[in-house]
Design an enzyme around this catalytic site. Structure first.
Site, short mmCIF file in Angstrom:
data_model
loop_
_atom_site.label_atom_id
_atom_site.label_comp_id
_atom_site.label_asym_id
_atom_site.label_seq_id
_atom_site.Cartn_x
_atom_site.Cartn_y
_atom_site.Cartn_z
CD GLU A 1 -2.88 1.27 0.29
OE1 GLU A 1 -3.75 0.42 0.25
OE2 GLU A 1 -2.80 2.22 -0.53
CE LYS B 1 5.53 7.15 -5.48
NZ LYS B 1 5.80 8.53 -5.05
N1 HSE Z 1 10.12 11.10 -3.51
C1 HSE Z 1 8.79 10.60 -3.39
C2 HSE Z 1 7.82 11.76 -3.53
C3 HSE Z 1 8.64 9.92 -2.06
O1 HSE Z 1 8.26 12.91 -3.50
O2 HSE Z 1 6.63 11.54 -3.71
C4 HSE Z 1 7.43 9.09 -1.92
O3 HSE Z 1 7.38 8.05 -2.86
#
Ligand code: HSE
Length: 403
Positions: free
Chosen positions: A124, A200
């Site tokens: 998650e 993502k």
């Molecule tokens: N570097 C990522 C961001 C951290 O700024 O969203 C979280 O995945």
């Protein structure tokens, strides 16, 4: 008592240890048992930490300890995270991670290994930090027909863009500030070039389409080409610029995946997401638009998602909805077919722009001309842009608009 091992004692690992300590009563009430951090794996020692006596440097100590029930992998990177995860799963230990890189690249293999061994692999925290978004997609929205999932998936770039828009700060100063606050990746290129958001959207895309696509094949652009002039044009036209990850589920079963900065109407749901906040919008039938919003980075939010997954391992076991997350490279749609309105800033006169693109909407005139084209696909846009360039003009900037 359940024994836990944490792999990696950086920002997230320390956040998990702190949460398990401070909220021990809440966790015990939920799980019905104490959760004890038996090991912390890191290359470093932490003599000042209350967990100093649990730090080990050799993963074999954890792997061979049959008393370890769950492993929290928050090391980042694909290797050795993948190998450590596979070993833990094979040994019958649950694994929880916030590591989007390893999930995006090897999610299919690790989920299969978890299933084979009757344990959980939960991730998650890999998308949207503290926002509970994967579980709702996996469990609660799965009977819907998903048309698109899209979102602001990187807190660092959203923070930078917000500072540039709201305060007129420079890109460099905004990035330094984000790094100081612990939002940025160790190498900020992964944030500003869109690589983190790409991992993502690969995960979200796999969950909604069932097809796990190699992140390297996803069309990915970052925010480094956005200029102060583009920000000014957007502001003047009541629009924001947001780095979006988009996964569109097409009628033919293919999935169109991308990461790129988009112009968005300022009052659209994603247009109002500022600072380090992330948001994921799911568009599906019959539920329509659902948006998940919260902190996408930082120790506390990410630890919240990790510990939520950890508790699920003990309360639900593997009795959750099965995830389809298969390596199906042929399901990736050709980005050349993606259709949108395109924004260009150019030194050309309007007549030359119209000769290349046909009818356009003028957003700004002056030293440079900024226009929005009618909706066209990427291949046609490229041909029109080449026609404009062949007339002697420069394309100074290029973005797409979210319709
Ligand atoms: N570097 C990522 C961001 C951290 O700024 O969203 C979280 O995945």
């Amino acid at each position: 008592m359940k024994n836990i091992a944490i792999l990696g004692f950086g920002v997230v690992g320390q956040g998990v240890a702190e949460l398990l300590t401070k909220n021990a009563a809440e966790v015990k009430r939920l799980v019905g048992d104490d959760l004890y951090i038996k090991y912390i794996l890191d290359l470093r020692d932490f003599p000042e930490s209350p967990f100093a006596d649990r730090v080990v440097h050799d993963y074999a100590v954890i792997a061979k300890d049959t008393a370890v029930d769950a492993v929290i992998e928050v090391m980042g990177g694909s290797h050795p995270a993948f190998e450590f995860t596979m070993q833990a799963l094979a040994a019958g230990k649950h694994v929880i991670t916030s590591n989007k890189q390893v999930v995006a690249e090897y999610g299919a293999e690790m989920l299969a290994e978890a299933k084979k061994n009757g344990v959980c692999y939960h991730f998650e925290a890999s998308v949207g930090g503290g926002i509970p978004v994967l579980m709702p997609i996996i469990e609660i929205l799965r009977h819907n027909k998903v048309r698109e999932v899209r979102g602001i998936l990187n807190g660092t770039t959203n923070y930078i863009l917000t500072k540039m828009f709201t305060f007129g700060d420079s890109f460099e100063a905004s990035l330094a500030d984000a790094q100081e606050k612990g939002y940025a990746e160790r190498n900020p290129d992964a944030d500003i070039l869109g690589v983190d958001a790409c991992r993502k959207i690969a995960i979200l895309g796999a969950l909604v389409s069932g097809a796990s696509i190699d992140p390297d094949r996803i069309h990915t652009e970052g925010i480094t080409a956005i200029r102060a002039q583009d920000v000014a044009v957007a502001n003047k036209n009541h629009m924001a610029i947001k780095l979006l990850g988009r996964a569109l589920c097409e009628e033919d079963g293919k999935v169109m995946l991308m990461v790129a900065p988009f112009l968005i109407d300022a009052d659209a749901p994603l247009g109002g997401v500022h600072g380090v906040y992330n948001a994921v919008e799911v568009i599906a039938d019959p539920v329509d638009n659902v948006m998940f919003y919260g902190r996408g980075a930082g120790a506390g939010p990410t630890a919240s998602a990790v510990v939520g997954d950890l508790c699920r391992c003990f309360t639900e076991g593997t009795h959750t909805a099965p995830i389809r997350f298969e390596k199906e490279p042929e399901r990736l749609s050709d980005f050349a077919r993606f259709t949108a309105q395109h924004y260009i800033a150019t030194d050309a006169a309007i007549e030359a722009v119209q000769a290349a693109f046909g009818s356009v909407t003028v957003l700004s005139e002056g030293e440079e001309l900024a226009v929005l084209t009618d909706p066209i696909n990427e291949a046609d846009f490229e041909a029109c842009a080449q026609k404009l360039i062949a007339s002697g003009a420069k394309v100074l900037s290029h973005l797409r608009k979210l319709s």
